[in-house]
Design a protein around this motif. Structure first.
Motif, PDB file in Angstrom:
ATOM      1  N   THR A  89       0.845  -1.188   0.000  1.00 54.87           N
ATOM      2  CA  THR A  89       0.000   0.000   0.000  1.00 54.87           C
ATOM      3  C   THR A  89       0.880   1.237   0.000  1.00 54.87           C
ATOM      4  O   THR A  89       1.723   1.410   0.881  1.00 54.87           O
ATOM      5  N   VAL A  90       0.689   2.084  -0.995  1.00 55.43           N
ATOM      6  CA  VAL A  90       1.427   3.340  -1.085  1.00 55.43           C
ATOM      7  C   VAL A  90       0.451   4.435  -1.496  1.00 55.43           C
ATOM      8  O   VAL A  90      -0.567   4.173  -2.097  1.00 55.43           O
ATOM      9  N   SER A 136      -8.538   3.557  -3.964  1.00 56.35           N
ATOM     10  CA  SER A 136      -9.768   2.810  -4.227  1.00 56.35           C
ATOM     11  C   SER A 136     -10.089   1.918  -3.029  1.00 56.35           C
ATOM     12  O   SER A 136      -9.202   1.593  -2.232  1.00 56.35           O
ATOM     13  N   PRO A 137     -11.343   1.514  -2.906  1.00 56.48           N
ATOM     14  CA  PRO A 137     -11.725   0.668  -1.766  1.00 56.48           C
ATOM     15  C   PRO A 137     -10.894  -0.608  -1.646  1.00 56.48           C
ATOM     16  O   PRO A 137     -10.505  -0.992  -0.539  1.00 56.48           O
ATOM     17  N   GLU A 138     -10.580  -1.264  -2.762  1.00 53.90           N
ATOM     18  CA  GLU A 138      -9.814  -2.507  -2.672  1.00 53.90           C
ATOM     19  C   GLU A 138      -8.378  -2.263  -2.199  1.00 53.90           C
ATOM     20  O   GLU A 138      -7.801  -3.081  -1.496  1.00 53.90           O
ATOM     21  N   CYS A 139      -7.806  -1.118  -2.563  1.00 54.62           N
ATOM     22  CA  CYS A 139      -6.463  -0.789  -2.065  1.00 54.62           C
ATOM     23  C   CYS A 139      -6.495  -0.567  -0.557  1.00 54.62           C
ATOM     24  O   CYS A 139      -5.614  -1.030   0.162  1.00 54.62           O
ATOM     25  N   LEU A 140      -7.513   0.133  -0.091  1.00 51.56           N
ATOM     26  CA  LEU A 140      -7.634   0.399   1.338  1.00 51.56           C
ATOM     27  C   LEU A 140      -7.822  -0.880   2.141  1.00 51.56           C
ATOM     28  O   LEU A 140      -7.397  -0.972   3.289  1.00 51.56           O
ATOM     29  N   LYS A 141      -8.457  -1.862   1.527  1.00 48.59           N
ATOM     30  CA  LYS A 141      -8.708  -3.140   2.206  1.00 48.59           C
ATOM     31  C   LYS A 141      -7.554  -4.123   2.051  1.00 48.59           C
ATOM     32  O   LYS A 141      -7.616  -5.238   2.551  1.00 48.59           O
ATOM     33  N   GLN A 158      -6.651  -5.582  -0.702  1.00 47.55           N
ATOM     34  CA  GLN A 158      -7.024  -6.617  -1.666  1.00 47.55           C
ATOM     35  C   GLN A 158      -6.279  -6.417  -2.976  1.00 47.55           C
ATOM     36  O   GLN A 158      -5.595  -5.430  -3.187  1.00 47.55           O
ATOM     37  N   TRP A 159      -6.442  -7.360  -3.879  1.00 45.06           N
ATOM     38  CA  TRP A 159      -5.854  -7.279  -5.210  1.00 45.06           C
ATOM     39  C   TRP A 159      -6.491  -6.122  -5.968  1.00 45.06           C
ATOM     40  O   TRP A 159      -7.680  -5.855  -5.828  1.00 45.06           O
ATOM     41  N   TYR A 160      -5.679  -5.444  -6.766  1.00 40.81           N
ATOM     42  CA  TYR A 160      -6.199  -4.328  -7.550  1.00 40.81           C
ATOM     43  C   TYR A 160      -5.486  -4.246  -8.883  1.00 40.81           C
ATOM     44  O   TYR A 160      -4.479  -4.901  -9.116  1.00 40.81           O
ATOM     45  N   ASP A 161      -6.052  -3.422  -9.770  1.00 42.86           N
ATOM     46  CA  ASP A 161      -5.476  -3.254 -11.106  1.00 42.86           C
ATOM     47  C   ASP A 161      -5.612  -1.791 -11.521  1.00 42.86           C
ATOM     48  O   ASP A 161      -5.825  -0.921 -10.676  1.00 42.86           O
ATOM     49  N   GLN A 162      -5.542  -1.524 -12.811  1.00 44.66           N
ATOM     50  CA  GLN A 162      -5.559  -0.151 -13.309  1.00 44.66           C
ATOM     51  C   GLN A 162      -6.854   0.580 -12.994  1.00 44.66           C
ATOM     52  O   GLN A 162      -6.889   1.809 -12.994  1.00 44.66           O
ATOM     53  N   PHE A 195     -10.235   5.188 -10.433  1.00 42.67           N
ATOM     54  CA  PHE A 195     -10.977   5.651  -9.263  1.00 42.67           C
ATOM     55  C   PHE A 195     -10.306   6.896  -8.683  1.00 42.67           C
ATOM     56  O   PHE A 195     -10.984   7.888  -8.374  1.00 42.67           O
ATOM     57  N   SER A 196      -8.994   6.875  -8.541  1.00 42.86           N
ATOM     58  CA  SER A 196      -8.266   8.025  -8.006  1.00 42.86           C
ATOM     59  C   SER A 196      -8.463   9.258  -8.879  1.00 42.86           C
ATOM     60  O   SER A 196      -8.638  10.370  -8.370  1.00 42.86           O
TER      61      SER A 196
END
Length: 83
Positions: free
Chosen positions: A7-8, A15-20, A22-26, A31-32
């Motif tokens: 997490t950076v 995005s919600p998945e980054c905050l949790k 979880q796996w994320y993509d582009q 979202f940002s």
């Protein structure tokens, strides 16, 4: 392809998945960008206490009150709520 990275960044734009954690993509970058667009339209900070991430009507009202060009408002809605 989703990946899990450390997490950076600033949580206000994540995005919600980054905050949790979880796996994320582009789509997380999109979202940002949507948060940036809403900040510009509503002339408000990205603080979740001011710019809701979960209440579509609150964001729409905030953005519409600034009377932005319709295409710009539609862009913000599509990015954040069709995301």
């Amino acid at each position: 392809m989703s990946i899990q990275l450390s997490t950076v960044g600033s949580p206000y734009w994540m995005s919600p998945e980054c905050l949790k954690g979880q796996w994320y993509d582009q789509r997380s970058d999109v979202f940002s960008f949507g948060i940036d667009v809403c900040e510009l339209i509503g002339r408000v900070p990205a603080d979740p206490d001011v710019l809701s991430r979960s209440d579509y009507l609150a964001v729409a009202e905030l953005c519409a009150s600034a009377d932005p060009p319709p295409a710009f408002l539609q862009l913000a809605k599509r990015i954040l709520f069709i995301y």
